[in-house]
Design an enzyme around this catalytic site. Structure first.
Site, PDB file in Angstrom:
ATOM      1  N   ALA A 100       0.830  -1.208   0.000  1.00 34.45           N
ATOM      2  CA  ALA A 100       0.000   0.000   0.000  1.00 34.45           C
ATOM      3  C   ALA A 100       0.867   1.261   0.000  1.00 34.45           C
ATOM      4  CB  ALA A 100      -0.977  -0.041   1.179  1.00 34.45           C
ATOM      5  N   SER A 101       0.414   2.294   0.689  1.00 35.67           N
ATOM      6  CA  SER A 101       1.062   3.612   0.592  1.00 35.67           C
ATOM      7  C   SER A 101       2.412   3.699   1.281  1.00 35.67           C
ATOM      8  CB  SER A 101       0.127   4.683   1.166  1.00 35.67           C
ATOM      9  OG  SER A 101      -1.079   4.742   0.432  1.00 35.67           O
TER      10      SER A 101
END
Length: 630
Positions: free
Chosen positions: A330-331
């Site tokens: 993810a981020s």
């Protein structure tokens, strides 16, 4: 009637026949004597050494002696794996007048399971009567004391002590230290293939998992032996020679008991993993996989029901989530992707980008939405990292393409083994055109690239890979392999393990590193930082990046609702951080399965872990209340 003629004896012919027969008999005797003498010469002279050896083999027996296994310590010399004596009750049948009666009395005296009698008698029939046979293993101290008082009543019965592995911290270090268990057929086949089987002639256990398995050769030692003289029934008469075994070496790990225990408490009742390491030398200070299990269950032979309970547990405690857990990063990878964009010229530190509610590939209808429904407006790369703007990185992924992403992220260690000294490690998946063609029999589409640009889609990584990638970023391109082993103890002193380095990452401008690091600093300390609340009022300055990974794909206009989503389909929460910001000493990576937002759930845990290292006297974790998240 004519009288019959009387034959005269031919003495000459008889004498000649006699001598011929005598000569033949004599020659036969000479030949037999020659054959006997030749055979005696063959036995006594030519093959003397061979028969002497075979005679000694029948008379002299070599008994192997198992070495003492090396101990395992943490970085401060606290014992993590030791050898404890266990007591077993053994009976020598020939020294017992009534074996059945004696066994019954001992079962009653020690309050043993009556079913062990049948097994004991079966084993006693298989053994020679002068060999001791184990009645029961793992006697308690009370049972040992009770037998010792009454031992005079049971001639032929005795208590013997053996060393067995014991893990005093039980489930705290299982996935890092591992455990030993009885050698099985697969182990024998592997040892035979490696030409090591002879060194395990008298050894019952072998490392099965973790450090115990990885450093088996170091911990095991060298088998000794004694030569004993036996009679024709196999009874030992005397010892002729004794070669003591060489004990295994003790090893010292980088793990810290206090840090590991408190980290385990923070992760209690959660599914996930946490890694704490020093970026400059790759030392793993804590490696947590939750939930865990007690490795002592395996040392003495785990029961079928206990093993099935672990195997069928939906929380999968047998998996080392820190090194084998596969999650979309993810981020948390946006700072690394920013490095790629800067070096490829996709933008500059001062480039302005307008982040709307979604991103669209030109000439297509599909919309890739930002986590904030109304978008973020104008931003530069610093703010894009601080607020974790998806649209900025969608655009970056579109400009650079999957080939560039695969190249750069591979340099940060994604898609490959980290090099940690554990066999139990997954390499995750860093997607590429070739991978998708081989795996899915489909070409790579631009839409696939956009999802990869925010650490989703086909991209998966382990918490250990995430910690290593963060360390590479913190060290500005220096690639250090994570390490559990600190050193090996020898009679001459400690042998420290050297730092293991890989190929460094070089950029067109060294200042690009500071751009991403500044963005991570703003995540925690900026006015809009997604983790500013979780790290509020820290007495040190930290930097980090949150991530929230979808477990399943949403429809184009579908809104995610944490409370209404089934627990196993909820988002995974991730956070990676380091401190202090000015001169980083430690990196922390946390993954919590199905916990929700990275900033609201994983960030407080990461902050608490940093507190444990930066402020050792602090024990309590900060409040993990729901916070605004990306």
């Amino acid at each position: 009637m004519a009288s019959s003629r009387i034959k005269m004896r031919d003495h000459g012919a008889e004498s000649s026949l006699y001598w011929r027969r005598a000569v033949i008999a004599f020659i036969g005797i000479i030949a037999l004597m020659g054959g006997l003498l030749a055979n005696l010469y063959h036995l006594q002279i030519t093959d003397h050494q061979s028969y002497q050896t075979r005679s000694n083999d029948n008379r002299i027996k070599v008994v192997p002696i198992a070495p003492t296994r090396g101990l395992i310590y943490d970085r401060n010399g606290i014992l993590l794996a030791e050898n404890r004596p266990i007591y077993s009750l053994e009976i020598t049948p020939e020294q017992v007048q009534d074996l059945d009666k004696t066994v019954d009395q001992l079962i009653t005296l020690l309050e043993l399971d009556p079913e062990i009698k049948a097994r004991f008698l079966k084993e006693a029939r298989r053994q020679r009567r002068f060999n001791p046979v184990v009645l029961v293993n793992l006697l308690t101290e009370q049972q040992v004391a009770r037998f010792s008082i009454n031992q005079h009543k049971y001639p032929g019965a005795a208590i013997e002590a053996y060393l067995k592995r014991f893990y005093p911290y039980r489930d705290t270090f299982t996935h890092a230290v591992g455990y030993v268990a009885r050698i099985n057929d697969k182990d024998v086949a592997r040892l035979k293939e490696d030409n090591k089987l002879a060194n395990y002639a008298s050894t019952r256990d072998i490392g099965k998992l973790g450090v115990e398995r990885y450093y088996e050769d170091t911990l095991h030692g060298q088998t000794g032996y004694q030569e004993v003289e036996v009679n024709n029934r196999g009874r030992v008469i005397r010892t002729l020679k004794y070669q003591p075994p060489i004990p295994g070496s003790d090893i010292y790990l980088n793990l810290d008991v206090a840090l590991q225990q408190q980290a385990q408490e923070l992760m209690a009742k959660r599914r996930g993993a946490a890694v704490i390491m020093t970026p400059k030398d790759g030392k793993i200070l804590s490696l947590i996989s939750s939930p865990s299990y007690d490795p002592n269950l395996f040392v003495h032979g785990i029961s079928g029901s206990e093993y099935r309970h672990l195997l069928n547990n939906p929380d999968r405690p047998l998996i080392n989530r820190a090194s084998q857990g596969i999650y979309a990063p993810a981020s948390t990878v946006k700072p690394m992707l920013a490095i790629m964009g800067l070096n490829e010229g996709a933008f500059t530190p001062s480039t302005r980008f307008f982040g709307g509610p979604y991103f669209q590939i030109p000439n297509t209808k599909r919309k890739f939405r930002d986590w904030r429904r109304w978008g973020h407006g104008w931003m530069d790369v610093y703010r894009a990292i601080e607020i974790s703007a998806d649209t900025f990185f969608y655009d970056l992924a579109y400009k650079v393409g999957i080939d560039g992403i695969n190249d750069y992220m591979g340099r940060f260690g994604f898609g490959e083994y980290s090099g940690i000294d554990l066999h139990e490690e997954a390499n995750g998946n860093l997607p590429s055109r070739e991978w998708k063609k081989a795996r899915h029999k489909q070409p790579w589409y631009q839409g696939d690239t956009i999802s990869v640009g925010i650490g989703q889609g086909y991209w998966t990584a382990t918490p250990l890979q995430l910690a290593r990638a963060t360390s590479i970023l913190v060290d500005k391109g220096e690639t250090i392999h994570p390490r559990l082993l600190h050193g090996i103890g020898t009679p001459e002193g400690m042998i420290d393990m050297p730092v293991s380095k890989g190929q460094p990452i070089t950029l067109k401008q060294e200042s690009f590193w500071d751009v991403s690091l500044t963005g991570m600093h703003r995540v925690i300390n900026g006015k809009e930082g997604t983790a500013r609340r979780a790290f509020a009022n820290t007495p040190y300055t930290a930097a980090g990046k949150s991530g929230t990974a979808q477990v399943f794909s949403l429809a184009e206009n579908q809104q995610y609702d944490h409370e209404k989503t089934k627990e196993h389909l909820r988002d995974n929460a991730l956070f990676t951080a380091f401190a202090p910001y000015e001169n980083p000493e430690v990196v922390v990576s946390v993954v919590l399965e199905n916990a929700g937002g990275g900033s609201s759930q994983a960030a407080p845990v990461a902050r608490a872990l940093l507190d444990l290292y930066m402020i050792p006297e602090i024990i309590d974790a900060p409040n993990t209340q729901e916070l605004t998240d990306e």
